[in-house]
Design an enzyme around this catalytic site. Structure first.
Site, PDB file in Angstrom:
ATOM      1  N   ARG A  68       0.915  -1.198   0.076  1.00 15.94           N
ATOM      2  CA  ARG A  68       0.247   0.031  -0.029  1.00 15.94           C
ATOM      3  C   ARG A  68       0.936   1.201  -0.270  1.00 15.94           C
ATOM      4  O   ARG A  68       1.418   1.563   1.124  1.00 15.94           O
ATOM      5  CB  ARG A  68      -1.084   0.023   1.218  1.00 15.94           C
ATOM      6  CG  ARG A  68      -1.845   1.287   1.353  1.00 15.94           C
ATOM      7  CD  ARG A  68      -2.698   1.192   0.351  1.00 15.94           C
ATOM      8  NE  ARG A  68      -3.856   0.238   0.334  1.00 15.94           N
ATOM      9  CZ  ARG A  68      -4.589  -0.037  -0.407  1.00 15.94           C
ATOM     10  NH1 ARG A  68      -4.859   0.744  -1.459  1.00 15.94           N
ATOM     11  NH2 ARG A  68      -5.372  -1.129  -0.280  1.00 15.94           N
ATOM     12  N   ARG A  98       1.202  -6.343  -9.780  1.00 19.62           N
ATOM     13  CA  ARG A  98       1.705  -5.830  -8.430  1.00 19.62           C
ATOM     14  C   ARG A  98       1.974  -6.823  -7.506  1.00 19.62           C
ATOM     15  O   ARG A  98       2.493  -6.696  -6.445  1.00 19.62           O
ATOM     16  CB  ARG A  98       0.933  -4.864  -8.128  1.00 19.62           C
ATOM     17  CG  ARG A  98      -0.654  -5.028  -7.533  1.00 19.62           C
ATOM     18  CD  ARG A  98      -1.491  -4.070  -7.303  1.00 19.62           C
ATOM     19  NE  ARG A  98      -2.885  -4.464  -7.001  1.00 19.62           N
ATOM     20  CZ  ARG A  98      -3.563  -3.547  -6.093  1.00 19.62           C
ATOM     21  NH1 ARG A  98      -3.461  -2.488  -5.864  1.00 19.62           N
ATOM     22  NH2 ARG A  98      -4.847  -4.151  -6.118  1.00 19.62           N
ATOM     23  N   HIS A 155       0.172   3.603 -10.450  1.00 18.33           N
ATOM     24  CA  HIS A 155      -1.025   3.859  -9.366  1.00 18.33           C
ATOM     25  C   HIS A 155       0.087   4.952  -8.234  1.00 18.33           C
ATOM     26  O   HIS A 155      -0.063   4.468  -6.775  1.00 18.33           O
ATOM     27  CB  HIS A 155      -1.308   2.938  -8.725  1.00 18.33           C
ATOM     28  CG  HIS A 155      -2.643   2.890  -8.183  1.00 18.33           C
ATOM     29  ND1 HIS A 155      -2.881   3.879  -6.798  1.00 18.33           N
ATOM     30  CD2 HIS A 155      -4.012   2.468  -8.100  1.00 18.33           C
ATOM     31  CE1 HIS A 155      -4.011   3.729  -6.224  1.00 18.33           C
ATOM     32  NE2 HIS A 155      -4.654   2.952  -7.043  1.00 18.33           N
ATOM     33  N   ASP A 209     -12.535   9.621  -6.837  1.00 22.46           N
ATOM     34  CA  ASP A 209     -12.142   8.692  -7.570  1.00 22.46           C
ATOM     35  C   ASP A 209     -12.618   8.948  -8.806  1.00 22.46           C
ATOM     36  O   ASP A 209     -13.473   8.312  -9.354  1.00 22.46           O
ATOM     37  CB  ASP A 209     -12.814   7.324  -6.954  1.00 22.46           C
ATOM     38  CG  ASP A 209     -12.005   6.039  -7.365  1.00 22.46           C
ATOM     39  OD1 ASP A 209     -12.314   4.829  -6.819  1.00 22.46           O
ATOM     40  OD2 ASP A 209     -11.199   6.192  -8.447  1.00 22.46           O
ATOM     41  N   GLU A 243      -2.559   9.134 -11.049  1.00 19.33           N
ATOM     42  CA  GLU A 243      -2.050   7.847 -11.776  1.00 19.33           C
ATOM     43  C   GLU A 243      -1.986   8.166 -13.166  1.00 19.33           C
ATOM     44  O   GLU A 243      -3.191   8.310 -13.929  1.00 19.33           O
ATOM     45  CB  GLU A 243      -2.834   6.634 -11.373  1.00 19.33           C
ATOM     46  CG  GLU A 243      -3.176   6.623  -9.820  1.00 19.33           C
ATOM     47  CD  GLU A 243      -4.336   5.835  -9.364  1.00 19.33           C
ATOM     48  OE1 GLU A 243      -5.074   6.211  -8.332  1.00 19.33           O
ATOM     49  OE2 GLU A 243      -4.833   4.865 -10.323  1.00 19.33           O
TER      50      GLU A 243
HETATM   51  O1  TA6 Z   1      -7.041   4.075  -8.757  1.00 16.42           O
HETATM   52  C1  TA6 Z   1      -8.172   4.359  -7.866  1.00 16.42           C
HETATM   53  C2  TA6 Z   1      -8.858   2.964  -7.397  1.00 16.42           C
HETATM   54  O2  TA6 Z   1      -9.189   2.133  -8.468  1.00 16.42           O
HETATM   55  C3  TA6 Z   1      -9.672   3.250  -6.526  1.00 16.42           C
HETATM   56  O3  TA6 Z   1     -10.838   3.060  -6.904  1.00 16.42           O
HETATM   57  C4  TA6 Z   1      -9.279   2.510  -5.180  1.00 16.42           C
HETATM   58  O4  TA6 Z   1      -9.767   1.040  -5.169  1.00 16.42           O
HETATM   59  C5  TA6 Z   1      -7.845   2.556  -5.278  1.00 16.42           C
HETATM   60  O5  TA6 Z   1      -7.773   2.159  -6.792  1.00 16.42           O
HETATM   61  C6  TA6 Z   1      -7.002   1.465  -4.467  1.00 16.42           C
HETATM   62  O6  TA6 Z   1      -6.993   0.253  -4.954  1.00 16.42           O
HETATM   63  P1  TA6 Z   1      -6.495  -1.120  -4.184  1.00 16.42           P
HETATM   64  O7  TA6 Z   1      -6.911  -2.254  -4.891  1.00 16.42           O
HETATM   65  O8  TA6 Z   1      -5.047  -0.984  -4.270  1.00 16.42           O
HETATM   66  O9  TA6 Z   1      -7.166  -1.089  -2.772  1.00 16.42           O
END
Ligand code: TA6
Length: 312
Positions: free
Chosen positions: A66, A89, A167, A212, A271
């Protein structure tokens, strides 16, 4: 580890996971975990961390790390049948000992080439052979560049199609003091409203609640202005038409186990992505997607923070 034209350190990171450390002049550095091909740290000349990494991040497969810069491939979010954001990932990448030449304008030799190929299990869920090469380069001015090259190596003549995102989690002083420039008046898909399409208002984007959004066909340069830190992040991107802006804010944060409840105040995801128009590659074809991040000290008084200037 040094070769004739570049150097990086191979080290043991959290839970003994292999990581690459890149060092440049003064205290500039970057770290990339082989787990996920995941950049987890990018520090400037004062040794300050520029990326947000959750203190609750789990460094244990198959949980993605994370924070930092997770790679979303071959699927962004839930735009397909695979796990959210695909599998790149949460796979173990390798150092690519013999990458094909990559023309670059960077004078720095602090870089590493990584490579990912599908596992037998991956081929069961996503039946395509590919080579995903990524160079991580820490430039002489402290800029961080990630260059991805994805090649279709199917021998059965089949093309494949994917979506993609870097991301990136930026570390910010206080989210309510941050503005994003370069996405004004653009159309976006709102992930909080079943991806309905809207048009952004004319001013810089500021933050006072969960966001988002997938901004479509954005300029190649976006600026993130952190007023309190007098710092501007400049995001340059090539081969990635879209940009996603995400902050879970307070309520959603409480539902994300590896994110501190208050951490949303100090992070912002911007991103570089290819979402609206998925990329299709025939066998032998290769796609390239480049992300360059730089952090420039800035102050309103000097006009240096003038987004028009920053985005020129
Ligand atoms: O990029 C934004 C997103 O798709 C959000 O919708 C949220 O889910 C975030 O990514 C984090 O995703 P993750 O799968 O890393 O918890």
């Amino acid at each position: 580890m040094a070769t004739e034209n570049h150097s990086f350190e191979l080290a043991k990171g959290i839970n003994g996971l292999g990581k690459i450390v890149l060092r440049e002049s003064r205290s500039r550095s970057a770290e990339v975990y082989l787990y996920g091909g995941h950049v987890t740290s990018w520090k400037n000349e004062n040794g300050e961390e520029l990326l947000y990494l959750s203190s609750k991040a789990i460094f244990k497969p198959p949980k993605p790390i994370r924070g930092g810069i997770p790679l979303c491939f071959p699927q962004f979010s839930n735009l397909g049948t695979l796990e959210s954001h695909g599998f790149a990932r949460n796979r173990i990448w390798e150092v690519d000992a013999s990458p094909p030449p990559l023309p670059t304008n960077s004078s720095s030799n602090a870089f590493v080439d990584l490579i990912l190929r599908p596992t037998e299990d991956d081929l069961k869920t996503w039946p395509h052979n590919f080579e995903f090469r990524m160079r991580v380069n820490l430039g002489s001015e402290g800029e961080l560049t990630l260059t991805s090259r994805i090649r279709n190596t199917n021998s059965d003549g089949k093309p494949f199609t994917f979506t993609f995102a870097y991301h990136t989690y930026f570390s910010v002083s206080d989210i309510s003091e941050v503005r994003v420039e370069g996405l004004e008046t653009l159309d976006y898909l709102d992930n909080l409203k079943s991806r309905e399409r809207f048009t952004e208002q004319g001013d810089a984007i500021t933050f006072e609640s969960e966001i988002d959004k997938i901004y479509l066909s954005t300029p190649t340069k976006i600026a993130i202005l952190d007023h309190e830190k007098k710092r501007t992040f400049v995001v340059r991107k090539d081969g990635l038409a879209d940009a996603v802006v995400w902050n879970p804010w307070d309520k959603k944060s409480k539902t994300i186990s590896d994110l501190g409840d208050e951490d949303y105040k100090h992070m912002l995801c911007v991103e570089a992505a290819a979402v609206e128009r998925p990329i299709t590659l025939k066998p032998g074809e290769e796609w390239k997607g480049r992300l360059e991040l730089s952090a420039v000290p800035s102050s309103y008084s000097s006009g240096q923070l003038d987004p028009k200037k920053v985005l020129q």
